[in-house]
Design a protein around this motif. Structure first.
Motif, short mmCIF file in Angstrom:
data_model
loop_
_atom_site.label_atom_id
_atom_site.label_comp_id
_atom_site.label_asym_id
_atom_site.label_seq_id
_atom_site.Cartn_x
_atom_site.Cartn_y
_atom_site.Cartn_z
N ASN A 70 0.83 -1.21 0.00
CA ASN A 70 0.00 0.00 0.00
C ASN A 70 0.86 1.26 0.00
O ASN A 70 0.43 2.30 -0.47
CB ASN A 70 -0.95 -0.01 1.20
CG ASN A 70 -0.22 0.10 2.52
OD1 ASN A 70 -0.05 1.20 3.05
ND2 ASN A 70 0.23 -1.02 3.07
N CYS B 210 -2.43 -1.56 -8.97
CA CYS B 210 -3.85 -1.92 -8.91
C CYS B 210 -4.05 -3.34 -9.41
O CYS B 210 -4.85 -4.11 -8.85
CB CYS B 210 -4.68 -0.94 -9.73
SG CYS B 210 -4.91 0.68 -8.96
N GLN C 23 -2.34 -5.68 -6.58
CA GLN C 23 -2.75 -5.59 -5.17
C GLN C 23 -4.26 -5.78 -4.94
O GLN C 23 -4.67 -6.16 -3.84
CB GLN C 23 -2.34 -4.24 -4.59
CG GLN C 23 -0.84 -4.01 -4.50
CD GLN C 23 -0.50 -2.70 -3.81
OE1 GLN C 23 -1.26 -2.20 -2.98
NE2 GLN C 23 0.64 -2.13 -4.15
N ILE C 24 -5.07 -5.48 -5.94
CA ILE C 24 -6.53 -5.46 -5.74
C ILE C 24 -7.17 -6.56 -6.57
O ILE C 24 -7.00 -6.60 -7.79
CB ILE C 24 -7.11 -4.09 -6.12
CG1 ILE C 24 -6.42 -2.96 -5.34
CG2 ILE C 24 -8.62 -4.06 -5.86
CD1 ILE C 24 -6.68 -1.58 -5.89
N HIS D 212 -8.22 -5.81 -1.05
CA HIS D 212 -6.80 -5.49 -1.08
C HIS D 212 -6.04 -6.64 -0.44
O HIS D 212 -6.36 -7.07 0.66
CB HIS D 212 -6.50 -4.18 -0.33
CG HIS D 212 -5.09 -3.71 -0.51
ND1 HIS D 212 -4.08 -4.01 0.36
CD2 HIS D 212 -4.52 -2.96 -1.50
CE1 HIS D 212 -2.95 -3.48 -0.07
NE2 HIS D 212 -3.19 -2.83 -1.19
N TYR E 128 -5.25 -0.42 5.56
CA TYR E 128 -4.58 -0.35 4.26
C TYR E 128 -5.62 -0.25 3.14
O TYR E 128 -5.42 0.47 2.16
CB TYR E 128 -3.70 -1.58 4.04
CG TYR E 128 -2.51 -1.67 4.96
CD1 TYR E 128 -2.14 -0.60 5.77
CD2 TYR E 128 -1.75 -2.84 5.04
CE1 TYR E 128 -1.05 -0.69 6.62
CE2 TYR E 128 -0.66 -2.94 5.88
CZ TYR E 128 -0.31 -1.86 6.68
OH TYR E 128 0.76 -1.96 7.51
N PHE E 129 -6.71 -1.02 3.27
CA PHE E 129 -7.78 -0.93 2.28
C PHE E 129 -8.29 0.50 2.17
O PHE E 129 -8.42 1.04 1.07
CB PHE E 129 -8.92 -1.88 2.66
CG PHE E 129 -10.13 -1.76 1.77
CD1 PHE E 129 -10.25 -2.58 0.65
CD2 PHE E 129 -11.13 -0.83 2.02
CE1 PHE E 129 -11.36 -2.46 -0.20
CE2 PHE E 129 -12.23 -0.71 1.19
CZ PHE E 129 -12.35 -1.54 0.08
N VAL F 197 -5.72 2.92 0.49
CA VAL F 197 -5.62 2.73 -0.95
C VAL F 197 -6.90 3.22 -1.63
O VAL F 197 -6.84 3.93 -2.64
CB VAL F 197 -5.36 1.24 -1.28
CG1 VAL F 197 -5.49 0.99 -2.78
CG2 VAL F 197 -3.96 0.84 -0.79
N TRP F 198 -8.03 2.86 -1.09
CA TRP F 198 -9.33 3.26 -1.64
C TRP F 198 -9.45 4.79 -1.68
O TRP F 198 -9.84 5.38 -2.70
CB TRP F 198 -10.44 2.64 -0.80
CG TRP F 198 -11.83 2.87 -1.27
CD1 TRP F 198 -12.29 2.94 -2.55
CD2 TRP F 198 -12.99 3.05 -0.44
NE1 TRP F 198 -13.64 3.14 -2.59
CE2 TRP F 198 -14.11 3.20 -1.30
CE3 TRP F 198 -13.20 3.06 0.93
CZ2 TRP F 198 -15.40 3.40 -0.82
CZ3 TRP F 198 -14.49 3.24 1.41
CH2 TRP F 198 -15.57 3.41 0.55
N LYS G 160 -10.84 -1.32 -10.88
CA LYS G 160 -10.46 -1.78 -9.54
C LYS G 160 -11.05 -0.88 -8.47
O LYS G 160 -11.47 -1.33 -7.40
CB LYS G 160 -8.94 -1.83 -9.42
CG LYS G 160 -8.26 -2.85 -10.33
CD LYS G 160 -8.48 -4.27 -9.87
CE LYS G 160 -7.65 -5.23 -10.71
NZ LYS G 160 -7.67 -6.61 -10.20
N MET H 279 -13.56 -1.86 -5.43
CA MET H 279 -13.34 -1.51 -4.02
C MET H 279 -14.57 -0.80 -3.45
O MET H 279 -14.92 -1.00 -2.28
CB MET H 279 -12.10 -0.63 -3.88
CG MET H 279 -10.80 -1.33 -4.22
SD MET H 279 -9.32 -0.32 -3.87
CE MET H 279 -9.09 -0.66 -2.13
#
Length: 285
Positions: free
Chosen positions: A172, A208, A211-212, A218, A225-226, A229-230, A254, A258
């Motif tokens: 992340n 992306c 990781q996703i 994630h 972390y989610f 990133v979101w 992605k 999310m």
């Protein structure tokens, strides 16, 4: 809401509709203006519940012996509270102090890149982006100020590219490193080179993809972390949409995944909390 409204007018409109509550931001902005710092936001990575007074700011000396405190100080997320307080109350004193703090960081830190970290640099550029834009619109930056900030952005971008490694592609951290420059670059056309913008977007697209998952999870399996990133992907999408700049289809796809996962995760958390309340009430009946 009228399209022709300025952003401060939109903020005040949202407050009047009770769709936005600026109280916490104003409270923190008032503290910051007194040079009192506390990191208790929901998204703060190294939260504290102690207020430290630091005037003048000693950027390389932590008041509590914890280097994490300095990381928070240098990310300058409090600038966003100063910006919101200025917009909510139509009071330029908060925005003027945000300028003071940006220039203070530059004067005390720009020649000391050994005290920087990549993640803090990316986050700082994300936080600078809307604040510098507001300062420009309010005509609160002299030509010398603008040149100083531009030089600082250029040096920070060069630092990020020189220190970005493949390790970040699965972290992340990597997302937070490149999304700050992307948002800054699109809000301030010409501040970053086309090559820098292309590099940052290519790295983001790769991250992306890696990781996703297609259902919006994630891979690091951390709620914080989610959310980090979101939130940063949302900032990129909104900034690019605002200036009608294209975002790679994979990044948008992605992000939408999310969005869906966040909604379902909230429902699951809410259901679990309700179930816990019911079970506790039954056990005490």
């Amino acid at each position: 809401m009228a399209i022709e409204e300025s952003w401060p007018q939109q903020v005040q409109h949202l407050i009047a509709q009770r769709r936005l509550d600026p109280a916490a931001a104003i409270e923190n902005a008032d503290r910051v203006m007194q040079r009192e710092f506390i990191y208790d936001h929901p998204y703060d990575m190294e939260p504290t519940n102690v207020v430290y007074h630091m005037d003048p700011i000693t950027w390389q000396q932590t008041p509590n012996g914890d280097p994490e405190w300095l990381y928070m100080l240098k990310r300058q997320e409090y600038l966003l509270d100063l910006l919101l307080a200025s917009q909510a109350q139509d009071d330029p004193k908060y925005l003027a102090d945000a300028k003071t703090l940006i220039i203070a960081w530059i004067d005390a830190n720009l020649t000391l890149p050994k005290t920087w970290r990549t993640i803090d640099t990316g986050i700082r550029l994300m936080n600078w982006a809307p604040v510098v834009e507001a300062l420009m619109q309010a005509e609160m930056l002299t030509a010398a100020d603008q040149a100083k900030i531009q030089d600082a952005v250029t040096q920070q971008m060069a630092y990020l590219r020189a220190h970005f490694t493949d390790h970040y592609l699965l972290s992340n951290w990597g997302v937070l490193i490149v999304t700050g420059p992307l948002v800054y670059g699109v809000l301030h056309p010409g501040s970053l080179t086309a090559e820098d913008m292309q590099w940052a977007m290519q790295e983001l697209e790769t991250m992306c993809d890696l990781q996703i998952t297609d259902d919006g999870v994630h891979w690091e399996q951390s709620a914080l972390y989610f959310l980090e990133v979101w939130r940063d992907l949302l900032a990129v999408q909104i900034a690019f949409d605002r200036y009608r700049r294209p975002v790679p289809e994979l990044v948008t796809r992605k992000l939408l995944a999310m969005d869906d996962f966040a909604a379902s995760m909230y429902c699951r958390i809410t259901s679990c909390c309700r179930l816990g309340i019911v079970m506790r009430s039954r056990s005490t009946a």
